[in-house]
Design a protein around this motif. Structure first.
Motif, PDB file in Angstrom:
ATOM      1  N   ALA B 294       0.832  -1.215   0.000  1.00 63.60           N
ATOM      2  CA  ALA B 294       0.000   0.000   0.000  1.00 63.60           C
ATOM      3  C   ALA B 294       0.862   1.258   0.000  1.00 63.60           C
ATOM      4  CB  ALA B 294      -0.898  -0.014   1.240  1.00 63.60           C
ATOM      5  N   ALA B 295       2.175   1.089   0.070  1.00 61.83           N
ATOM      6  CA  ALA B 295       3.070   2.241   0.176  1.00 61.83           C
ATOM      7  C   ALA B 295       3.276   2.933  -1.169  1.00 61.83           C
ATOM      8  CB  ALA B 295       4.426   1.775   0.709  1.00 61.83           C
ATOM      9  N   THR B 296       3.684   4.192  -1.089  1.00 63.72           N
ATOM     10  CA  THR B 296       4.100   4.933  -2.285  1.00 63.72           C
ATOM     11  C   THR B 296       5.624   4.839  -2.375  1.00 63.72           C
ATOM     12  OG1 THR B 296       2.324   6.484  -1.851  1.00 63.72           O
ATOM     13  CG2 THR B 296       4.024   7.191  -3.434  1.00 63.72           C
ATOM     14  N   PRO B 297       6.155   4.160  -3.387  1.00 67.01           N
ATOM     15  CA  PRO B 297       7.620   4.060  -3.475  1.00 67.01           C
ATOM     16  C   PRO B 297       8.243   5.408  -3.833  1.00 67.01           C
ATOM     17  CG  PRO B 297       6.515   2.424  -4.879  1.00 67.01           C
ATOM     18  CD  PRO B 297       5.475   3.417  -4.461  1.00 67.01           C
ATOM     19  N   VAL B 298       9.357   5.724  -3.213  1.00 72.52           N
ATOM     20  CA  VAL B 298      10.164   6.887  -3.604  1.00 72.52           C
ATOM     21  C   VAL B 298      11.501   6.319  -4.056  1.00 72.52           C
ATOM     22  CG1 VAL B 298      11.202   9.049  -2.853  1.00 72.52           C
ATOM     23  CG2 VAL B 298       9.033   8.295  -1.839  1.00 72.52           C
ATOM     24  N   TRP B 299      11.752   6.323  -5.354  1.00 75.09           N
ATOM     25  CA  TRP B 299      12.985   5.737  -5.878  1.00 75.09           C
ATOM     26  C   TRP B 299      14.103   6.742  -5.710  1.00 75.09           C
ATOM     27  CZ3 TRP B 299      11.929   0.892  -6.201  1.00 75.09           C
ATOM     28  CH2 TRP B 299      10.641   0.450  -6.585  1.00 75.09           C
ATOM     29  N   GLY B 300      15.037   6.433  -4.868  1.00 74.47           N
ATOM     30  CA  GLY B 300      16.132   7.381  -4.630  1.00 74.47           C
ATOM     31  C   GLY B 300      17.274   6.686  -3.921  1.00 74.47           C
ATOM     32  N   ASP B 301      18.323   7.472  -3.645  1.00 74.47           N
ATOM     33  CA  ASP B 301      19.533   6.889  -3.048  1.00 74.47           C
ATOM     34  C   ASP B 301      19.275   6.291  -1.675  1.00 74.47           C
ATOM     35  OD1 ASP B 301      21.046   7.587  -5.191  1.00 74.47           O
ATOM     36  OD2 ASP B 301      21.939   9.366  -4.261  1.00 74.47           O
ATOM     37  N   ASP B 302      19.921   5.183  -1.411  1.00 73.35           N
ATOM     38  CA  ASP B 302      20.028   4.633  -0.061  1.00 73.35           C
ATOM     39  C   ASP B 302      20.398   5.788   0.884  1.00 73.35           C
ATOM     40  OD1 ASP B 302      21.322   3.665   2.273  1.00 73.35           O
ATOM     41  OD2 ASP B 302      21.909   1.815   1.281  1.00 73.35           O
ATOM     42  N   PRO B 303      19.590   6.061   1.912  1.00 72.23           N
ATOM     43  CA  PRO B 303      19.822   7.265   2.731  1.00 72.23           C
ATOM     44  C   PRO B 303      21.085   7.187   3.588  1.00 72.23           C
ATOM     45  CG  PRO B 303      18.072   5.929   3.693  1.00 72.23           C
ATOM     46  CD  PRO B 303      18.400   5.308   2.365  1.00 72.23           C
ATOM     47  N   CYS B 304      21.713   6.008   3.673  1.00 67.44           N
ATOM     48  CA  CYS B 304      22.968   5.895   4.444  1.00 67.44           C
ATOM     49  C   CYS B 304      24.194   6.227   3.605  1.00 67.44           C
ATOM     50  CB  CYS B 304      23.128   4.480   5.001  1.00 67.44           C
ATOM     51  SG  CYS B 304      21.824   4.024   6.152  1.00 67.44           S
ATOM     52  N   LEU B 305      24.050   6.231   2.279  1.00 63.67           N
ATOM     53  CA  LEU B 305      25.239   6.333   1.406  1.00 63.67           C
ATOM     54  C   LEU B 305      26.072   7.571   1.712  1.00 63.67           C
ATOM     55  CD1 LEU B 305      24.328   5.312  -2.259  1.00 63.67           C
ATOM     56  CD2 LEU B 305      25.567   4.009  -0.519  1.00 63.67           C
ATOM     57  N   LEU B 306      25.430   8.741   1.641  1.00 65.83           N
ATOM     58  CA  LEU B 306      26.181   9.981   1.810  1.00 65.83           C
ATOM     59  C   LEU B 306      26.646  10.168   3.255  1.00 65.83           C
ATOM     60  CD1 LEU B 306      27.238  12.372   0.211  1.00 65.83           C
ATOM     61  CD2 LEU B 306      25.092  13.564   0.680  1.00 65.83           C
ATOM     62  N   PRO B 307      25.778   9.953   4.261  1.00 68.43           N
ATOM     63  CA  PRO B 307      26.254  10.096   5.646  1.00 68.43           C
ATOM     64  C   PRO B 307      27.413   9.133   5.963  1.00 68.43           C
ATOM     65  CG  PRO B 307      23.851  10.035   5.590  1.00 68.43           C
ATOM     66  CD  PRO B 307      24.324   9.735   4.200  1.00 68.43           C
ATOM     67  N   LYS B 308      27.365   7.925   5.448  1.00 72.54           N
ATOM     68  CA  LYS B 308      28.438   6.960   5.682  1.00 72.54           C
ATOM     69  C   LYS B 308      29.747   7.428   5.044  1.00 72.54           C
ATOM     70  CE  LYS B 308      27.837   3.018   3.512  1.00 72.54           C
ATOM     71  NZ  LYS B 308      28.632   3.196   2.296  1.00 72.54           N
ATOM     72  N   ALA B 309      29.632   8.076   3.870  1.00 74.74           N
ATOM     73  CA  ALA B 309      30.831   8.535   3.160  1.00 74.74           C
ATOM     74  C   ALA B 309      31.520   9.680   3.894  1.00 74.74           C
ATOM     75  CB  ALA B 309      30.469   8.961   1.741  1.00 74.74           C
ATOM     76  N   CYS B 310      30.750  10.483   4.624  1.00 70.57           N
ATOM     77  CA  CYS B 310      31.327  11.635   5.338  1.00 70.57           C
ATOM     78  C   CYS B 310      31.738  11.169   6.725  1.00 70.57           C
ATOM     79  CB  CYS B 310      30.319  12.781   5.400  1.00 70.57           C
ATOM     80  SG  CYS B 310      29.875  13.367   3.756  1.00 70.57           S
ATOM     81  N   LYS B 311      33.002  10.814   6.866  1.00 71.16           N
ATOM     82  CA  LYS B 311      33.483  10.173   8.081  1.00 71.16           C
ATOM     83  C   LYS B 311      33.454  11.124   9.273  1.00 71.16           C
ATOM     84  CE  LYS B 311      34.687   6.557   5.547  1.00 71.16           C
ATOM     85  NZ  LYS B 311      33.800   6.719   4.383  1.00 71.16           N
ATOM     86  N   THR B 312      33.252  10.527  10.461  1.00 75.36           N
ATOM     87  CA  THR B 312      33.333  11.295  11.704  1.00 75.36           C
ATOM     88  C   THR B 312      34.806  11.561  12.013  1.00 75.36           C
ATOM     89  OG1 THR B 312      33.505   9.291  13.037  1.00 75.36           O
ATOM     90  CG2 THR B 312      31.285  10.143  12.637  1.00 75.36           C
ATOM     91  N   LYS B 313      35.038  12.456  12.973  1.00 79.87           N
ATOM     92  CA  LYS B 313      36.412  12.717  13.413  1.00 79.87           C
ATOM     93  C   LYS B 313      37.054  11.425  13.918  1.00 79.87           C
ATOM     94  CE  LYS B 313      39.249  15.481  16.528  1.00 79.87           C
ATOM     95  NZ  LYS B 313      39.920  14.237  16.986  1.00 79.87           N
ATOM     96  N   ALA B 314      36.286  10.634  14.651  1.00 80.35           N
ATOM     97  CA  ALA B 314      36.838   9.384  15.191  1.00 80.35           C
ATOM     98  C   ALA B 314      37.218   8.427  14.051  1.00 80.35           C
ATOM     99  CB  ALA B 314      35.828   8.720  16.113  1.00 80.35           C
TER     100      ALA B 314
END
Lengths: 602, 602
Positions: B294-314
């Motif tokens: 019953a959901a409306t699909p939103v075709w787009g990037d995996d939402p973890c991709l960009l945050p995962k790529a931007c590393k933390t200081k640690a």
């Protein structure tokens, strides 16, 4: 040459004209009205008839628009014009708005109540512009209202008539391809993708396709017209001046019909089949007419854009000849400047006048290709600076003079920038000039695989500045026409351009650096895209390269050899050697001596 | 470490397995069947259970697929594997197909009659892949047929079981952000764009989000799972190994529910609201399940991709530490190589073994980060060469040795390539190495405005080779994880990547040059994107820059100083000086002496 339109643009003219506009807006029930700097052909220059923005606001920059409501009048200008707009408009009545930082839709949303009606002339805005605006205003209750009658004429009684200058044939031996062949070729390309017609609204596309030129517009040798090209290669041309229609038909022969401009809209409405129309340049009115027809619109690029950009051998030969002629004029100018400027009597206007004189002395100059930019000292840092009597500045020792100029010759269009040290240049100017030159050399030396576009090459020009924490806020290069517009697409050297570079394209290569309040530096040569020449040790790869078209010395007083790589030093020496051989035979006396000294090895 | 799966990939196994596959295809009414080298998680490495392509054809490259019909079996491989495929498959029964030059749809169209049915496992192909294939086959009468039962199991009786290795916690002090905070942050980002859930199918996204790691897959410290992240930050995790579910729930606390893998499909079907799903990585089966919900699909990037790529200081600190440790192992290896190789007893396998030994001696190596590439002489020109007993080659004087390798450490993932001269290098190798190094230095030195992406920087790395009429047929750089996959998105340095570079991203910088039959050169450092450091004379511009993470000497015997610009020479000397300071205290005896000599100023 062409008289630009000066008298009406004094700031004090603005307020009464603004009041008159507001009155007819109220009469017609409009809550806002858009005044773009545009005609129906989306060119960079417009005829006096279309200088409505300048007439209303006083602002004469090459891009911008005014949004008028009952209480506000925002003049939207980009970074090039933030200083100029304040000098030209009456800021008690007009408010400069930074654009594109401030979006028109946000401004309208804030300025208007829900239910507000925004009037616009649908001939002066492209389909893409109005689509975007309507999409962004969705849900606000604000609507766009077409208003294409003689709206401005009601308040501008002495408005200049639209241009109807003569149309002339462009010789086949300079074009390199007869117009009938071009029509057949582009028509076939339409047929191959299943399209029946294409709507043409860009004057340079039409002039190129039909091997015609005109003088309707300053600095661009074009005439204003619309056209419909069919897959069989036939063209219906819509042109204002009824007297010349028969002459043009006779000139172009079978397959071309010339009709009055007023029939264009109705003829589009009568089209059927698949019809290409370019949403980035077609007037909104024409897009609507197409949608109202029985035809299936195909929204895509003007089919002349890419073929026009890929010059024929004859066009490249002509362009090379034009650059030798123009280079000699530039060398005469630079020799004169080096002799006169240190004495202190040269002003920016004096330099512009002298340079145009040297170009005119070639006896081949048909027009300059754009308003000459001559900026001394801090004026050089204003990217699109055009000197006027108020801003004119003497060129003083210890300063740089930036001169960006070009000529329209029958065989080609030139565009060149040189930055010249007057007297002893400051050390930072030398380091900066050398970095700009290194970027310019990198583009000049580039060989690259097919498929590479301007977005991929742009960083090569910026890298030496980037490593110094610097940059420039304009593109690195633009396409250039063959006795057509000095700015043409689709190719550019810019992060925003993914158009693949192709053989025969002409591009400018013009990195710069601007130190506000101090100096401006820009170095510009034109380049042609060619198959990469044979090279010892090269792999068997299909690569392209650039041929330099511009032969004018670089100011050696501004080059720090210690910053250069071995390959950059070789490039400069080879460039100067080739310049001396190319231009030497074309100049005499002191200019010849100056050239020899300027071209000595580093 | 992880035992790769060797025994079944002999060419002689192929023909009987192919016959068996054709028989069950016939039984199930399929005219063709696709065998990709993929699992449901689209990684570069797959578990033995999913090595169906290798089992069937013998081909073990990291990318490719087989298309089988009753009469043909095409093994589609790209340029990296054209030599390898011929050594690994029985070419009497399998035909190597050049891909992507030959399109699968064209091949199918030629191989199949109208009405042909192409079977595929909808868990092993992404939505985007199948969409494209169906679009291209439209009008041919050929249709795609989902076949997701235990199809291959019917003919592969001793197929290894799917992996169910333990899942472990990744420490918060290395991750730099607790998993509950990550879930809340990414959930909020979904909420801000009006989305209710996101479907996650990439193991490294899930491992990153939940601060977990695993050993299901060789070389990548991940476990196989699916997940649904909701806007409130809660996660449903679908994982094969039922025994560990409670443990994981206890570890992660409120907001995480662990469920059997088999429930994922049904749970997707039960979703409602707006649901993000990445068509580039989600299995076709899951896309269909979402569309059936019953959901409306939103075709787009995996939402973890960009945050995962931007590393933390640690993560950056950990990665720096891992590179110092790995750099010392590399220096020990290079010193050993320089001592041993001239004697003539070192082979490629010997080099790989020695290098892994030095890494293991750090006592911190958890795995190598990919199969080590060690190519001597002409083997170096095979871009993705992996030595085996048949191809092994002694490293001989006068040759180059290219070594591309990396380690997985708990605090970070490394990836480094060095090219080493054994004895006296040929002159052309020196000129080529110097050009490759100049490109590598240009990327290392680059400062650039925010908004610039890999497509804009790529030419900086290629320019020195381009001017020699040369190039390399791979990207310049890829993203790298923090104790995760050595290849991760979304950023790359490539003409095809317009993802803007952002602070914290880690990228490789690895231009190369390959002379077929003679030598291969590649030089690779890892870089982190940082705010551009303060610099005298810099303008007030918001710029980014690269911090070098890799500290291992460059082979000075391969550098021609006469080719270098002053700035390039300064960079090399500063790099070597910093390398000596960073690695010197971590190595002893002959390696320390070797390092000092290797890092002396040019």
């Amino acid at each position: 040459m062409f008289q630009t339109f000066e008298v009406a643009t004094r700031p004090e003219n603005g307020p009464p004209r603004l009041s008159a506009l507001r009155q007819i807006m109220a009469e017609d029930g409009l809550d806002a009205y858009l005044v773009p700097r545009a005609d129906a052909h989306q060119g960079e220059y417009v005829a006096p008839h279309d200088e409505v923005l300048g007439w209303l606001t006083g602002f004469t920059g090459s891009a911008g628009f005014c949004a008028v409501t009952a209480r506000r009048a925002g003049v939207f200008i980009d970074g090039r014009y933030r200083v100029q707009v304040r000098a030209q408009v009456d800021t008690d009545h007009f408010t400069p708005v930074h654009w594109p930082e401030t979006k028109l839709w946000d401004w309208l949303r804030e300025a208007l109540p829900s239910g507000g009606k925004v009037g616009f002339n649908p001939w002066l805005h492209t389909r893409a512009e109005i689509d975007k605006l309507e999409a962004e205003l969705q849900g606000t209750g604000i609507t766009m209202a077409r208003h294409d009658g003689p709206f401005i004429d009601r308040i501008w009684p002495d408005r200049p008539a639209p241009p109807e200058e003569p149309v002339t044939a462009y010789p086949d031996d300079l074009a390199g391809e007869p117009q009938a062949d071009k029509r057949a070729r582009i028509g076939k390309a339409l047929a191959e993708v299943g399209e029946d017609h294409a709507i043409l609204t860009l004057p340079d596309s039409i002039c190129w396709l039909l091997n015609l030129r005109g003088t309707d517009i300053p600095r661009n040798p074009v005439f204003q017209a619309f056209a419909i090209l069919s897959a069989d290669g036939s063209v219906r041309l819509y042109r204002r001046d009824g007297r010349a229609h028969k002459e043009i038909e006779t000139l172009l022969g079978d397959g071309v019909t010339v009709l009055p401009e007023g029939m264009f809209d109705d003829d589009v409405r009568a089209l059927s089949g698949k019809v290409r129309c370019d949403p980035k340049s077609a007037p909104h009115e024409i897009a609507l007419a197409l949608e109202a027809s029985a035809a299936t619109p195909v929204w895509g690029d003007d089919p002349c854009l890419l073929p026009k950009a890929c010059k024929t051998k004859a066009e490249l030969d002509g362009t090379r000849a034009a650059h030798l002629r123009d280079g000699a004029a530039m060398v005469n100018f630079l020799a004169w400047l080096d002799a006169e400027a240190p004495k202190g009597g040269v002003t920016e206007i004096g330099a512009v006048t002298a340079l145009e004189g040297f170009r005119r002395a070639t006896n081949a100059l048909l027009d300059i290709s754009f308003e000459t930019i001559a900026g001394a000292g801090p004026n050089g840092a204003i990217v699109h600076y055009r000197v006027n009597e108020d801003s004119d500045r003497a060129v003083s020792p210890g300063e740089l003079l930036l001169v960006d100029s070009g000529g329209q010759y029958l065989d080609g269009t030139t565009d060149i920038t040189r930055t010249i040290a007057i007297g002893e240049p400051p050390a930072d100017a030398v380091a900066s000039y050398t970095a700009v030159l290194q970027g310019m050399i990198a583009i000049s030396r580039a060989r690259f695989p097919r498929g590479v576009g301007g977005a991929h090459l742009d960083a090569l020009a910026r890298f030496p500045l980037w490593t110094m924490g610097r940059d420039y806020d304009h593109g690195t290069g633009h396409g250039v026409g063959a006795y057509l517009s000095v700015h043409e697409g689709p190719q550019r050297i810019s992060r925003l351009s993914d158009v693949a570079l192709k053989e025969g394209m002409i591009l400018s290569n013009e990195p710069g650096y601007y130190r506000v309040g101090a100096f401006g530096i820009r170095i510009e040569n034109l380049l042609a895209v060619i198959p990469a020449p044979a090279l010892d040790g090269a792999d068997d790869r299909d690569m392209l390269a650039f041929e330099t078209l511009t032969w004018v010395p670089l100011d050696r007083r501004l080059i720090d050899p210690a910053q250069l790589s071995p390959a950059e030093r070789v490039w400069i020496n080879e460039y100067h050697d080739a310049t001396l051989r190319a231009i030497g035979p074309r100049v005499d006396g002191p200019a010849r001596e100056w050239l020899e000294a300027a071209c000595a090895p580093l």
